[in-house]
Design a protein around this motif. Structure first.
Motif, PDB file in Angstrom:
ATOM      1  N   TYR A  73       7.789 -35.394  15.551  1.00  0.00           N
ATOM      2  CA  TYR A  73       8.399 -36.267  16.639  1.00  0.00           C
ATOM      3  C   TYR A  73       8.095 -37.422  16.623  1.00  0.00           C
ATOM      4  O   TYR A  73       8.919 -38.477  16.692  1.00  0.00           O
ATOM      5  N   ILE A  74       6.738 -37.870  16.164  1.00  0.00           N
ATOM      6  CA  ILE A  74       6.398 -39.422  15.923  1.00  0.00           C
ATOM      7  C   ILE A  74       7.136 -40.075  14.684  1.00  0.00           C
ATOM      8  O   ILE A  74       7.614 -41.271  15.005  1.00  0.00           O
ATOM      9  N   ALA A  94      12.988 -45.574  10.582  1.00  0.00           N
ATOM     10  CA  ALA A  94      13.037 -44.687   9.435  1.00  0.00           C
ATOM     11  C   ALA A  94      12.489 -45.377   8.111  1.00  0.00           C
ATOM     12  O   ALA A  94      12.347 -46.482   8.032  1.00  0.00           O
ATOM     13  N   GLU A  95      12.053 -44.336   7.090  1.00  0.00           N
ATOM     14  CA  GLU A  95      11.683 -44.714   6.067  1.00  0.00           C
ATOM     15  C   GLU A  95      12.849 -45.374   5.117  1.00  0.00           C
ATOM     16  O   GLU A  95      13.767 -44.742   5.118  1.00  0.00           O
ATOM     17  N   SER A  96      12.518 -46.136   4.257  1.00  0.00           N
ATOM     18  CA  SER A  96      13.761 -46.741   3.196  1.00  0.00           C
ATOM     19  C   SER A  96      14.104 -45.373   2.433  1.00  0.00           C
ATOM     20  O   SER A  96      13.238 -44.761   2.065  1.00  0.00           O
ATOM     21  N   GLY A 123       2.941 -45.609   7.046  1.00  0.00           N
ATOM     22  CA  GLY A 123       3.702 -46.657   6.409  1.00  0.00           C
ATOM     23  C   GLY A 123       4.537 -47.697   7.224  1.00  0.00           C
ATOM     24  O   GLY A 123       4.248 -48.750   7.170  1.00  0.00           O
ATOM     25  N   ARG A 124       4.828 -47.100   8.381  1.00  0.00           N
ATOM     26  CA  ARG A 124       5.628 -47.871   9.126  1.00  0.00           C
ATOM     27  C   ARG A 124       4.537 -48.861   9.946  1.00  0.00           C
ATOM     28  O   ARG A 124       4.737 -49.853  10.593  1.00  0.00           O
ATOM     29  N   VAL A 125       3.272 -48.230  10.377  1.00  0.00           N
ATOM     30  CA  VAL A 125       2.267 -48.749  10.760  1.00  0.00           C
ATOM     31  C   VAL A 125       1.962 -50.075   9.973  1.00  0.00           C
ATOM     32  O   VAL A 125       1.687 -51.155  10.714  1.00  0.00           O
ATOM     33  N   LEU A 126       1.501 -49.553   8.783  1.00  0.00           N
ATOM     34  CA  LEU A 126       1.155 -50.813   7.890  1.00  0.00           C
ATOM     35  C   LEU A 126       2.443 -52.153   7.925  1.00  0.00           C
ATOM     36  O   LEU A 126       2.018 -53.226   7.817  1.00  0.00           O
ATOM     37  N   CYS A 156       5.025 -51.106   1.548  1.00  0.00           N
ATOM     38  CA  CYS A 156       5.158 -51.043   3.238  1.00  0.00           C
ATOM     39  C   CYS A 156       4.648 -52.492   3.707  1.00  0.00           C
ATOM     40  O   CYS A 156       5.121 -53.422   4.445  1.00  0.00           O
ATOM     41  N   LEU A 157       3.424 -52.844   2.990  1.00  0.00           N
ATOM     42  CA  LEU A 157       2.824 -54.002   3.401  1.00  0.00           C
ATOM     43  C   LEU A 157       3.586 -55.191   3.097  1.00  0.00           C
ATOM     44  O   LEU A 157       3.639 -56.284   4.071  1.00  0.00           O
TER      45      LEU A 157
END
Ligand SMILES: C[S@@+](CC[C@H](N)C(=O)[O-])C[C@H]1O[C@@H](n2cnc3c(N)ncnc32)[C@H](O)[C@@H]1O
Length: 213
Positions: free
Chosen positions: A11-12, A18-20, A46-49, A74-75
């Motif tokens: 859910y989170i 979305a990821e690429s 990854g989205r948080v980074l 991601c960074l």
């Protein structure tokens, strides 16, 4: 380590950016072809980074522990246009997959992969960084932190992954476990260290965020 139910984790992730397609492919290929694929940063972390990096808008990023390059990619999303990311991994067998996926990304010229021992490579990098992500050998986290800190500008961020160590930091210590006490001691010291402001976030296996005073 998953502290939340699989349903909540899904859910989170579904209710975050979305990821690429590139990151999805890298995850798939890492699981198919590389040893210990559970080491890869997942979609949500990854989205948080990426978000933290976009908030800092760094000119320079340091990463210790490239693995297949997921977290570096991601960074890099937060880098300023002329910015650069230096990432270090000791395993030369990862070079090919790193090169291929980073080469396909928009950050091919910005990301510099170094192969070698983190502390040795770090001592040869004569520059300062706005953001660092520490994600290599857990026993060496205290040494990484001390080597990284002088290289981060005031107000910059140091992130440390896996600081909850699958929950072992709050469980009775198993005989022969040399890593957990090191992480327990580091977590306690960082919370009180006047050189940084520290928050330990319960994201995935635990992500510590330090801002440098
Ligand atoms: C957890 S993985 C990194 C995952 C990566 N950050 C990601 O999100 O996909 C840890 C990596 O640290 C590397 N490593 C372990 N000890 C190291 C050392 N002393 N110097 C450099 N790299 C090291 C390993 O080869 C491994 O690829």
């Amino acid at each position: 380590m998953h502290f939340l139910s699989r349903d909540l984790e899904d859910y989170i992730a579904q209710n975050s950016e979305a990821e690429s397609e590139l990151l999805q492919r890298l995850t798939r290929e890492t699981h198919l072809k590389v040893l210990r694929p559970r080491m890869i940063t997942g979609h949500h972390q990854g989205r948080v980074l990426s978000l933290l990096s976009r908030l800092v808008q760094p000119k320079s990023i340091l990463e210790i522990g490239t693995y297949t390059g997921y977290s570096a990619l991601c960074l890099a999303e937060g880098l300023q246009p002329e910015g650069e990311l230096h990432t270090i991994d000791q395993n030369p067998e990862l070079e090919q997959i790193q090169r291929r996926f980073i080469g396909e990304s928009p950050y091919a010229d910005a990301i510099h992969c170094h192969t070698g021992d983190a502390l040795e490579v770090l001592s040869s990098l004569e520059m300062t960084f706005d953001l660092a992500f520490i994600d290599a050998e857990k026993k060496e986290y205290p040494q990484y932190f001390e080597a990284v800190l002088p290289k981060i500008r005031k107000g910059g961020l140091i992130l440390l992954d896996n600081v909850l160590w699958s929950g072992k930091v709050v469980e009775p210590l198993k005989t022969g476990d040399k890593v957990t006490p090191i992480l327990q001691d580091l977590n306690q010291r960082l919370a009180r260290d006047p050189r940084v402001r520290t928050v330990l976030l319960p994201i995935r296996d635990g992500l510590t965020v330090c801002t440098v005073c």
